[in-house]
Each structure stands twice: as C-alpha cells, then as structure tokens.
Motif scaffolding. Structure first.
Motif, PDB file in Angstrom:
ATOM      1  N   GLU A  79      37.587  37.997  40.959  1.00 55.81           N
ATOM      2  CA  GLU A  79      37.249  39.533  42.370  1.00 55.81           C
ATOM      3  C   GLU A  79      35.806  39.797  42.576  1.00 55.81           C
TER       4      GLU A  79
ATOM      5  N   ILE B 124      26.485  38.958  50.138  1.00 56.02           N
ATOM      6  CA  ILE B 124      25.980  40.161  49.155  1.00 56.02           C
ATOM      7  C   ILE B 124      25.088  40.210  47.729  1.00 56.02           C
TER       8      ILE B 124
ATOM      9  N   ASP C 225      28.283  46.350  39.962  1.00 61.66           N
ATOM     10  CA  ASP C 225      27.995  48.237  40.474  1.00 61.66           C
ATOM     11  C   ASP C 225      30.016  47.919  40.788  1.00 61.66           C
ATOM     12  N   ASP C 226      30.129  46.938  41.887  1.00 61.51           N
ATOM     13  CA  ASP C 226      31.659  47.342  41.744  1.00 61.51           C
ATOM     14  C   ASP C 226      32.901  46.422  40.946  1.00 61.51           C
ATOM     15  N   LEU C 227      32.338  45.791  39.938  1.00 61.96           N
ATOM     16  CA  LEU C 227      32.819  45.492  39.166  1.00 61.96           C
ATOM     17  C   LEU C 227      32.938  46.206  37.676  1.00 61.96           C
ATOM     18  N   THR C 228      31.947  46.996  37.570  1.00 64.27           N
ATOM     19  CA  THR C 228      31.460  47.920  36.510  1.00 64.27           C
ATOM     20  C   THR C 228      30.887  46.731  35.127  1.00 64.27           C
TER      21      THR C 228
ATOM     22  N   ARG D 209      35.507  39.535  46.803  1.00 65.24           N
ATOM     23  CA  ARG D 209      34.148  40.878  47.817  1.00 65.24           C
ATOM     24  C   ARG D 209      32.990  39.682  48.348  1.00 65.24           C
TER      25      ARG D 209
ATOM     26  N   ARG E 141      36.692  59.173  41.872  1.00 68.87           N
ATOM     27  CA  ARG E 141      35.307  59.345  42.589  1.00 68.87           C
ATOM     28  C   ARG E 141      35.027  59.924  43.365  1.00 68.87           C
TER      29      ARG E 141
ATOM     30  N   ASP F 179      42.344  57.708  42.062  1.00 68.39           N
ATOM     31  CA  ASP F 179      41.081  56.836  42.598  1.00 68.39           C
ATOM     32  C   ASP F 179      40.428  57.405  42.820  1.00 68.39           C
TER      33      ASP F 179
ATOM     34  N   ARG G  53      35.834  38.276  51.638  1.00 70.27           N
ATOM     35  CA  ARG G  53      36.429  39.553  52.382  1.00 70.27           C
ATOM     36  C   ARG G  53      35.094  39.515  53.896  1.00 70.27           C
TER      37      ARG G  53
ATOM     38  N   ARG H 151      24.505  44.747  43.739  1.00 75.72           N
ATOM     39  CA  ARG H 151      26.750  45.600  44.295  1.00 75.72           C
ATOM     40  C   ARG H 151      27.620  45.016  43.432  1.00 75.72           C
ATOM     41  N   LEU H 152      27.730  43.782  43.395  1.00 75.33           N
ATOM     42  CA  LEU H 152      28.899  42.751  42.566  1.00 75.33           C
ATOM     43  C   LEU H 152      28.493  43.583  41.397  1.00 75.33           C
TER      44      LEU H 152
END
Length: 163
Positions: A56, A69, A76-79, A60, A161, A157, A63, A73-74
């Motif tokens: 995962e 990154i 947050d994206d991956l919780t 990111r 959000r 989703d 991409r 941020r990583l």
C-alpha cells in the motif's frame, strides 16, 4: 426457566439483536474483507517478500513517481500512528524499497520516495495482487453485479468520508 424473568427477557433480546440482519450483513462484509486482505498479504509475502501494508505504501509512492510523500501523509492514508509509520518505513528502508529525503524548506518533515528496487518489487507485487483480487473479489461475483458492488462500496466510502 421463567420467561417472565427480566434476565431471560434480556437474554432473548440480546440473542435477537445478535442475529439481526444488519449485524449478520456487516459481519459478512468484515469477514470477507479480512479474509481477502489475509490472502493478499500471504501471497505478497510469499511471492515478493513484502506485506500488504508495504504494498500500500508503494502504491502511493509509485502513483506519482516524481512526488515524494511525507510520512505524515502516508500515516494518514493508511490509518497508522506516527510511530507505526516510522517503524514501517524503517523496515522498508532496510529492505531497500524506499528512502527518506529531507523536505525542502521544512527541517521537521521527512519525505519518502520509492527506490528503483522498490519500484521493481512493486511491479511484481502489483501482478500478484491483481491475481488474488481477480480470483477472490472479481470472479465470484456475476459480471452484472460487479459494477453495482463497486458502486455501492464507493457510496459507503463517500458516506463515511462526508461525516
């Protein structure tokens, strides 16, 4: 057993609540998602020596190849927690998959980018991931239902959000 007993009534009500359609449906969703994630993780570890979470991160980073990154941020994206992402990036850096670079103009931030090795591993892992997803997520669903399923998941989703 006395049915008028308040404890028996609570037990009966609890049993009905546990057997409700909503509880059963949500449980089915969670079981399916968990089992699919486990299948993906097992295949990625066996074939590519990376965890699903590492994959995962690589998604990111690959991409947008020219964009580093931040670890924040990583996370947050991956919780993940701050310490969780730090440990994960430490392991990935040790495996040569990523590297940390200082953030221009912000000494407190660290950016992460994929290495050449990380991108090569990602390409292999993406093929493995696609095979597992195709076999266990796409193939079991009728073609006519697949679009409705993914649309519904997107709506769920979005609702989560928006709140």
């Amino acid at each position: 057993m006395n049915p008028a007993n308040p404890v028996n009534r609570e037990n009966d009500e609890a049993a009905r609540a546990a057997d409700s359609g909503l509880v059963q449906d949500f449980g089915l969703l969670i079981k399916a998602a968990t089992r699919l994630e486990q299948r993906i993780d097992t295949a990625l570890r066996k074939e590519c020596e990376v965890s699903h979470t590492m994959f995962e991160v690589l998604i990111r980073l690959c991409r947008r190849p020219d964009e580093e990154i931040s670890q924040r941020r990583l996370a947050d994206d991956l919780t993940l927690t701050s310490s969780g992402i730090t440990r994960l990036i430490d392991r990935m850096e040790g495996a040569g998959l990523v590297r940390r670079v200082p953030a221009p103009g912000d000494r407190r931030s660290v950016l992460v980018e994929a290495t050449d090795h990380g991108r090569a591993v990602f390409l292999r892992a993406a093929a493995v991931h696609a095979q597992v997803v195709e076999r266990y997520f796409v193939a079991p669903v009728a073609v006519a239902d697949y679009g409705r399923l993914t649309h519904a998941l997107g709506e769920i989703d979005k609702a989560l959000r928006d709140t």
